[in-house]
Motif scaffolding. Structure first.
Motif, PDB file in Angstrom:
ATOM      1  N   GLN A 279     -26.120  23.710  41.125  1.00 14.49           N
ATOM      2  CA  GLN A 279     -26.456  24.835  40.262  1.00 14.49           C
ATOM      3  C   GLN A 279     -25.326  25.284  39.337  1.00 14.49           C
ATOM      4  OE1 GLN A 279     -29.434  26.754  39.993  1.00 14.49           O
ATOM      5  NE2 GLN A 279     -30.315  25.015  41.056  1.00 14.49           N
ATOM      6  N   VAL A 280     -24.084  25.033  39.737  1.00 12.95           N
ATOM      7  CA  VAL A 280     -22.957  25.620  38.991  1.00 12.95           C
ATOM      8  C   VAL A 280     -21.990  24.573  38.454  1.00 12.95           C
ATOM      9  CG1 VAL A 280     -21.029  27.259  39.133  1.00 12.95           C
ATOM     10  CG2 VAL A 280     -23.127  27.691  40.445  1.00 12.95           C
ATOM     11  N   HIS A 281     -21.566  23.641  39.293  1.00 10.90           N
ATOM     12  CA  HIS A 281     -20.412  22.808  38.954  1.00 10.90           C
ATOM     13  C   HIS A 281     -20.731  21.446  38.343  1.00 10.90           C
ATOM     14  CE1 HIS A 281     -17.682  25.596  40.936  1.00 10.90           C
ATOM     15  NE2 HIS A 281     -18.595  25.713  41.889  1.00 10.90           N
ATOM     16  N   LEU A 282     -21.866  20.888  38.614  1.00  7.73           N
ATOM     17  CA  LEU A 282     -22.159  19.508  38.218  1.00  7.73           C
ATOM     18  C   LEU A 282     -22.045  19.298  36.707  1.00  7.73           C
ATOM     19  CD1 LEU A 282     -22.912  16.802  39.486  1.00  7.73           C
ATOM     20  CD2 LEU A 282     -25.317  17.379  39.102  1.00  7.73           C
ATOM     21  N   HIS A 283     -22.553  20.231  35.935  1.00  9.64           N
ATOM     22  CA  HIS A 283     -22.536  20.068  34.472  1.00  9.64           C
ATOM     23  C   HIS A 283     -21.138  20.248  33.862  1.00  9.64           C
ATOM     24  CE1 HIS A 283     -22.957  24.459  34.780  1.00  9.64           C
ATOM     25  NE2 HIS A 283     -22.394  24.495  33.589  1.00  9.64           N
TER      26      HIS A 283
ATOM     27  N   GLY B 137     -15.398  21.956  37.447  1.00 15.87           N
ATOM     28  CA  GLY B 137     -16.177  20.824  37.937  1.00 15.87           C
ATOM     29  C   GLY B 137     -16.439  20.852  39.437  1.00 15.87           C
ATOM     30  N   PHE B 138     -17.024  19.770  39.917  1.00 15.32           N
ATOM     31  CA  PHE B 138     -17.519  19.730  41.293  1.00 15.32           C
ATOM     32  C   PHE B 138     -16.539  19.138  42.301  1.00 15.32           C
ATOM     33  CE2 PHE B 138     -19.043  15.905  39.150  1.00 15.32           C
ATOM     34  CZ  PHE B 138     -18.754  14.889  40.053  1.00 15.32           C
ATOM     35  N   GLU B 139     -15.322  18.831  41.876  1.00 14.04           N
ATOM     36  CA  GLU B 139     -14.321  18.214  42.739  1.00 14.04           C
ATOM     37  C   GLU B 139     -14.105  19.004  44.043  1.00 14.04           C
ATOM     38  OE1 GLU B 139      -9.564  17.109  42.293  1.00 14.04           O
ATOM     39  OE2 GLU B 139     -10.517  18.410  40.800  1.00 14.04           O
TER      40      GLU B 139
ATOM     41  N   LEU C 182     -15.279  20.106  50.025  1.00 20.54           N
ATOM     42  CA  LEU C 182     -15.698  20.974  51.123  1.00 20.54           C
ATOM     43  C   LEU C 182     -17.022  20.509  51.727  1.00 20.54           C
ATOM     44  CD1 LEU C 182     -14.695  24.430  49.611  1.00 20.54           C
ATOM     45  CD2 LEU C 182     -13.532  23.181  51.451  1.00 20.54           C
ATOM     46  N   LEU C 183     -17.934  20.038  50.898  1.00 21.00           N
ATOM     47  CA  LEU C 183     -19.206  19.507  51.387  1.00 21.00           C
ATOM     48  C   LEU C 183     -18.962  18.309  52.298  1.00 21.00           C
ATOM     49  CD1 LEU C 183     -22.329  19.101  51.402  1.00 21.00           C
ATOM     50  CD2 LEU C 183     -22.054  17.849  49.266  1.00 21.00           C
TER      51      LEU C 183
ATOM     52  N   PHE D  21     -24.582  23.221  53.045  1.00 16.03           N
ATOM     53  CA  PHE D  21     -25.704  23.490  52.142  1.00 16.03           C
ATOM     54  C   PHE D  21     -25.275  24.393  50.983  1.00 16.03           C
ATOM     55  CE2 PHE D  21     -29.550  25.747  50.779  1.00 16.03           C
ATOM     56  CZ  PHE D  21     -30.328  24.659  50.400  1.00 16.03           C
ATOM     57  N   THR D  22     -24.440  25.404  51.269  1.00 17.89           N
ATOM     58  CA  THR D  22     -23.973  26.269  50.179  1.00 17.89           C
ATOM     59  C   THR D  22     -23.185  25.468  49.144  1.00 17.89           C
ATOM     60  OG1 THR D  22     -21.949  26.974  51.326  1.00 17.89           O
ATOM     61  CG2 THR D  22     -23.903  28.365  51.601  1.00 17.89           C
ATOM     62  N   MET D  23     -22.417  24.487  49.610  1.00 22.58           N
ATOM     63  CA  MET D  23     -21.654  23.660  48.675  1.00 22.58           C
ATOM     64  C   MET D  23     -22.575  22.728  47.895  1.00 22.58           C
ATOM     65  SD  MET D  23     -18.548  24.650  48.737  1.00 22.58           S
ATOM     66  CE  MET D  23     -19.414  26.223  48.744  1.00 22.58           C
ATOM     67  N   PHE D  24     -23.602  22.228  48.542  1.00 23.69           N
ATOM     68  CA  PHE D  24     -24.592  21.383  47.867  1.00 23.69           C
ATOM     69  C   PHE D  24     -25.257  22.157  46.724  1.00 23.69           C
ATOM     70  CE2 PHE D  24     -28.935  19.688  47.512  1.00 23.69           C
ATOM     71  CZ  PHE D  24     -28.648  18.366  47.218  1.00 23.69           C
ATOM     72  N   VAL D  25     -25.655  23.392  47.014  1.00 23.25           N
ATOM     73  CA  VAL D  25     -26.280  24.243  45.989  1.00 23.25           C
ATOM     74  C   VAL D  25     -25.272  24.574  44.896  1.00 23.25           C
ATOM     75  CG1 VAL D  25     -27.335  26.503  45.547  1.00 23.25           C
ATOM     76  CG2 VAL D  25     -28.015  25.179  47.565  1.00 23.25           C
TER      77      VAL D  25
END
Length: 147
Positions: A90-94, A103-105, A110-111, A82-86
């Motif tokens: 909230q931080v990496h997607l954009h 980025g979200f790689e 980890l998710l 869940f922390t990785m999902f958030v």
């Protein structure tokens, strides 16, 4: 590949992912300190930054330790995932995909690893295996009515 080899591979992955989360939890706690994490979460627009910071630190530190030891692996993986999902949302997607650009790689990796632990358990070297073995040994043998 044998089932034993798969369990060993999953166990190695669980330990390494757990170490990563313990390190990040300790970093938040001992390097950035709770007020610093709250401030960062506030700047990132994470809702309820005080509560969110405490939950993220606990999830990463306690959840990471549980992953390292393989203690209730499936349950430990839930708050960590869940922390990785958030973090992704909230931080990496954009920032796009690649880690070097923020980025979200990496959080996605980890998710997904934690989703694998939720599905498959902790593999080899897990305390879960001791708990499961004792539970199975304590069960009486199943007897057929036809016998």
């Amino acid at each position: 590949m044998s089932k034993g080899n798969s369990a060993v591979g999953l166990g190695l992955m669980r330990v390494m992912v757990g170490v990563v989360f313990v390190a990040h939890g300790l970093q938040k706690l001992l390097v950035y300190h709770y007020p610093g994490v709250v401030g960062s979460f506030q700047k990132m627009g994470i809702p309820a930054p005080g509560v969110s910071a405490a939950l993220a630190i606990a999830a990463e530190l306690i959840g990471g330790l549980m992953l390292v030891t393989g203690f209730y692996t499936r349950l430990a993986a839930i708050p960590v995932a869940f922390t990785m999902f958030v973090a992704i949302g909230q931080v990496h997607l954009h920032n796009g995909f690649f880690a070097q650009g923020g980025g979200f790689e990496y959080p996605l990796t980890l998710l997904v690893a934690n989703v694998a632990f939720m599905i498959s358990g902790g593999g080899a070297f897990a305390l879960d295996n001791l708990r499961t073995t004792r539970t199975l040994q304590a069960m009486p043998p199943v007897r057929s009515k036809a016998a």
